[in-house]
Design a protein around this motif. Structure first.
Motif: not given
Ligand code: MN
Length: 251
Positions: A12-16, A91-93, A155-157, A203-208
């Motif tokens: 539910f939160h990926c920076h494709v 998002g992301e906001v 709420l992400h991370w 995942t919050d990829g690719p930041f993780i």
């Molecule tokens: Mn993010």
């Protein structure tokens, strides 16, 4: 629209669009059966992401303006408001109170406030929200600007206190959990305090590093351990929660 029950995982939160080959990431979501919310960091990125994901059954693209970029991209707020009229996913906001973004704090509040108000007015909006060092402020703004039946806030991370998380849950918020949050005792304590019917994975990829959407399959198992469920039980829970979130989304 796919049958959510067929999905193997939920990101539910990926920076494709921040991966080297976004189109390959999108293809992998369809191949691996990973329902993915592709968040964006500026409104201008939304159109391109939408084109890339147009053939995908699994990837939903959200229009966003990241709080870290609020200072430089404040002039794109009208564009974001327009896109929120066109897509139920936002998002992301959010807000970031880290020292390096202190100068843009007022602008961040203005933008996030406006995003919440516009979303509340339209209804059926699903938001992926950043709240680093600003959990209480984010929760207060949600309380003051949206009604739970109108906007579904994820709420992400989340890294606020257990008390703050409980307050957010009372307001109807969901939480998307990544691997990093399950790496520390404090993180596990927080995650295990969250209501089971509000949990999602991300995942919050690719930041993780080394994470791709299918990484959520392992995250589901790890999350299950923290919640006292086996991988199948955990996946079933996530499936119900994801279905609720996606069915909430309406243009
Ligand atoms: Mn993010």
């Amino acid at each position: 629209m796919i049958d959510i029950g067929e999905a193997r995982g939920f990101d539910f939160h990926c920076h494709v669009d921040l991966y080297k080959d976004p189109q390959e990431i999108i293809r992998s979501c369809d191949r691996d059966g990973i329902v993915t919310l592709a968040v964006t960091t500026t409104p201008k990125a939304w159109q391109q992401n939408k084109i890339w994901a147009s053939a995908s059954d699994y990837v939903h693209v959200a229009a966003g303006l990241h709080p870290e970029l609020a200072g430089e991209h404040a002039d794109e707020l009208p564009l974001l408001e327009r896109y929120i009229g066109e897509t139920p996913f936002v998002g992301e906001v959010g807000l970031d109170r880290s020292p390096q973004y202190r100068d843009s704090w007022r602008t961040q509040e203005e933008i996030f406030g406006r995003v919440l108000q516009v979303s509340n007015k339209l209804g059926g909006r699903v938001l992926s929200i950043h709240s680093r060092r600003a959990a209480n402020q984010v929760i207060d703004m949600i309380r003051d600007n949206v009604r739970p039946g109108r906007v579904l806030c994820i709420l992400h991370w989340f890294s606020g206190t257990i008390g703050a998380a409980a307050k957010a849950a009372e307001l109807g918020c969901y939480f998307s959990v990544n691997d990093r949050m399950l790496n520390s005792d404090a993180g596990k304590a927080l995650v295990s305090s969250l209501p089971l019917d509000r949990l999602l994975t991300e995942t919050d990829g690719p930041f993780i590093k080394n994470s791709v959407p299918s990484t959520v399959i392992q995250t589901t198992e790890a999350l299950g351990k923290v919640c006292g469920l086996n991988a199948v039980q955990m996946k079933d829970r996530l499936c119900n929660n994801a279905r609720r979130a996606l069915e909430f989304a309406k243009t």
